[in-house]
Design an enzyme around this catalytic site. Structure first.
Site, PDB file in Angstrom:
ATOM      1  N   GLY A   6      -6.675  65.378 -69.487  1.00 28.43           N
ATOM      2  CA  GLY A   6      -5.321  65.879 -69.699  1.00 28.43           C
ATOM      3  C   GLY A   6      -4.904  66.934 -68.681  1.00 28.43           C
ATOM      4  O   GLY A   6      -3.748  66.965 -68.260  1.00 28.43           O
ATOM      5  N   ASN A   7      -5.855  67.775 -68.232  1.00 27.51           N
ATOM      6  CA  ASN A   7      -5.467  68.870 -67.334  1.00 27.51           C
ATOM      7  C   ASN A   7      -5.098  68.383 -65.931  1.00 27.51           C
ATOM      8  O   ASN A   7      -4.568  69.145 -65.143  1.00 27.51           O
ATOM      9  CB  ASN A   7      -6.568  69.942 -67.261  1.00 27.51           C
ATOM     10  N   LYS A 124      -6.662  57.155 -85.052  1.00 28.04           N
ATOM     11  CA  LYS A 124      -6.303  57.947 -83.865  1.00 28.04           C
ATOM     12  C   LYS A 124      -4.927  58.585 -84.055  1.00 28.04           C
ATOM     13  O   LYS A 124      -3.914  57.870 -84.112  1.00 28.04           O
ATOM     14  CB  LYS A 124      -6.322  57.020 -82.643  1.00 28.04           C
ATOM     15  N   LYS A 208      -9.574  56.624 -73.438  1.00 32.11           N
ATOM     16  CA  LYS A 208      -9.550  56.480 -71.976  1.00 32.11           C
ATOM     17  C   LYS A 208     -10.939  56.617 -71.362  1.00 32.11           C
ATOM     18  O   LYS A 208     -11.243  56.001 -70.339  1.00 32.11           O
ATOM     19  CB  LYS A 208      -8.510  57.393 -71.355  1.00 32.11           C
ATOM     20  N   LYS A 270     -16.388  61.499 -74.588  1.00 30.68           N
ATOM     21  CA  LYS A 270     -16.839  61.596 -73.185  1.00 30.68           C
ATOM     22  C   LYS A 270     -18.349  61.386 -73.104  1.00 30.68           C
ATOM     23  O   LYS A 270     -18.845  60.674 -72.226  1.00 30.68           O
ATOM     24  CB  LYS A 270     -16.485  62.963 -72.592  1.00 30.68           C
TER      25      LYS A 270
HETATM   26  P1  ADP Z   1      -9.516  65.609 -71.537  1.00 28.79           P
HETATM   27  O1  ADP Z   1      -8.112  65.936 -71.931  1.00 28.79           O
HETATM   28  O2  ADP Z   1      -9.939  66.265 -70.252  1.00 28.79           O
HETATM   29  O3  ADP Z   1      -9.825  64.153 -71.556  1.00 28.79           O
HETATM   30  P2  ADP Z   1     -10.351  66.908 -74.012  1.00 28.79           P
HETATM   31  O4  ADP Z   1      -9.367  68.018 -73.958  1.00 28.79           O
HETATM   32  O5  ADP Z   1     -10.140  65.862 -75.021  1.00 28.79           O
HETATM   33  O6  ADP Z   1     -10.499  66.263 -72.585  1.00 28.79           O
HETATM   34  O7  ADP Z   1     -11.847  67.449 -74.186  1.00 28.79           O
HETATM   35  C1  ADP Z   1     -12.321  68.565 -73.450  1.00 28.79           C
HETATM   36  C2  ADP Z   1     -12.487  69.717 -74.423  1.00 28.79           C
HETATM   37  O8  ADP Z   1     -13.568  69.430 -75.333  1.00 28.79           O
HETATM   38  C3  ADP Z   1     -12.883  71.030 -73.834  1.00 28.79           C
HETATM   39  O9  ADP Z   1     -11.780  71.748 -73.329  1.00 28.79           O
HETATM   40  C4  ADP Z   1     -13.541  71.754 -75.041  1.00 28.79           C
HETATM   41  O10 ADP Z   1     -12.620  72.626 -75.645  1.00 28.79           O
HETATM   42  C5  ADP Z   1     -13.837  70.633 -76.027  1.00 28.79           C
HETATM   43  N1  ADP Z   1     -15.205  70.561 -76.532  1.00 28.79           N
HETATM   44  C6  ADP Z   1     -15.545  70.210 -77.786  1.00 28.79           C
HETATM   45  N2  ADP Z   1     -16.860  70.207 -77.962  1.00 28.79           N
HETATM   46  C7  ADP Z   1     -17.427  70.571 -76.779  1.00 28.79           C
HETATM   47  C8  ADP Z   1     -18.774  70.736 -76.329  1.00 28.79           C
HETATM   48  N3  ADP Z   1     -19.821  70.535 -77.128  1.00 28.79           N
HETATM   49  N4  ADP Z   1     -18.973  71.107 -75.033  1.00 28.79           N
HETATM   50  C9  ADP Z   1     -17.929  71.316 -74.219  1.00 28.79           C
HETATM   51  N5  ADP Z   1     -16.626  71.159 -74.592  1.00 28.79           N
HETATM   52  C10 ADP Z   1     -16.371  70.798 -75.863  1.00 28.79           C
HETATM   53 MG    MG Z   2      -7.312  67.548 -73.164  1.00 27.25          MG
END
Ligand code: ADP
Ligand code: MG
Length: 310
Positions: A6-7, A124, A208, A270
């Site tokens: 997302g970032n 979801k 994704k 992930k």
């Molecule tokens: P993206 O949007 O990059 O696909 P998400 O925002 O869904 O990813 O997931 C990333 C987030 O997951 C991180 O910012 C963190 O806050 C959260 N998170 C939850 N559990 C963990 C963990 N065990 N280790 C690291 N991050 C974690």
């Molecule tokens: Mg995100």
């Protein structure tokens, strides 16, 4: 195979104004241009949650004037728009480095099983929260909405497993021809195969990162990098015992996942995705932050969480 979170497409608060998206894409594509400068062939995929959320709001507000578009169309629209934004950003980033490299975006379909359990019990959450009365109107139109407490009601849809990325052969051809390819955004447009062999889009959202793992395998990627906003997956995340994970074997990572270290809506998929890739390819996969992807690729093991075969 690079999966952008997302970032890479919104500002730090998840806001998705066009200018936010263009700015974030510029940062992400500067990192990709560095990879290209090091002769790395890159296939890019990306999330689309906030963008689809915005289209759904327009659907709801304009329903009396123009017909709402189904979720698979939202996926196609965001793949095209984000692909365009990423390509413009990448063109600028490679030009700045004096490199000649072209990119292409493929509107990509992912095959799912019409009998996937997700269609029976959608899980979801998508789009914005609505008050109960407004949500009830949409329930009347056949949508599934759930009471999420103080924030209101939220729509939930199926999140089926991607079984195949139908347009992966086109991705591979373009990679072979020297293009940086943007593909399978938002996990891919979910389609099912009808009895007569034709395809039909369905109202669902594919993860994704699962899409990235599968596309990575189908195009024969040497490495899967899941780029997000944290440098590592972390044990005991958010507690005083928090401990970033560096290099880890597949079975150890699966054991950590089984212990519940990774939140289901964020880090969990992930971790699952990188484990799938490592299992399927016997190659490593990395979870790290966008600003570290050059190191993550050029010197695998030097940064981020690196899952390696047992
Ligand atoms: P993206 O949007 O990059 O696909 P998400 O925002 O869904 O990813 O997931 C990333 C987030 O997951 C991180 O910012 C963190 O806050 C959260 N998170 C939850 N559990 C963990 C963990 N065990 N280790 C690291 N991050 C974690
Ligand atoms: Mg995100």
């Amino acid at each position: 195979m690079l999966a952008l979170g997302g970032n890479a497409m919104t500002n730090a608060e998840g806001r998705a104004h066009p200018e936010d998206q263009i700015e974030a894409a510029g940062v992400a594509m500067a990192a990709v241009a560095e990879l290209i400068a090091h002769d790395v062939e890159v296939v890019i995929t990306h999330g689309n949650g906030p963008q689809v959320g915005n289209i759904l709001v327009k659907n709801e507000m304009a329903a009396a004037v123009v017909p709402p578009v189904p979720l698979d169309w939202c996926g196609a629209q965001t793949q095209a728009t984000l692909g365009f934004v990423l390509m413009d950003a990448l063109d600028a980033a490679v030009a700045e480095r004096g490199i000649e490299k072209h990119s292409a975006t493929i509107v990509t379909r992912a095959l799912v099983d019409p009998n996937d359990p997700g269609f029976v019990r959608p899980t979801k959450p998508i789009g914005r929260f609505l008050p109960a009365e407004e949500a009830q109107v949409l329930v009347g139109h056949g949508e599934v909405w759930e009471d999420r407490g103080a924030k209101g009601w939220r729509r939930v849809v199926a999140s089926p497993e991607p079984l195949d990325i139908l347009d992966a052969p086109a991705v591979l051809r373009l990679v072979d021809a020297g293009f940086v390819v943007v593909a399978n955004g938002g996990g891919g447009i979910p389609v099912v195969r009808r009895e007569d062999g034709s395809l039909a889009g369905v109202e669902a959202v594919i993860d994704k990162d699962f899409g990235a793992a599968l596309l990575g395998m189908l195009v024969g990627a040497d490495l899967l990098v899941v780029a997000t906003d944290v440098p590592n997956a972390v044990l005991h995340y958010g507690t005083p015992e928090a401990e970033p994970i560096g290099r880890v074997t597949l079975s150890q990572m699966r054991a950590y996942a089984a212990e519940g270290h990774f939140a289901s809506g964020s880090m969990g998929p992930k971790v699952d995705a990188v484990c799938r890739f490592v299992q399927g390819t016997e190659l490593p996969a990395v979870i790290t932050s966008l600003d570290r992807i050059l190191d993550a690729v050029m010197n695998v093991g030097s940064t981020g969480t690196v899952v390696v075969p047992d």
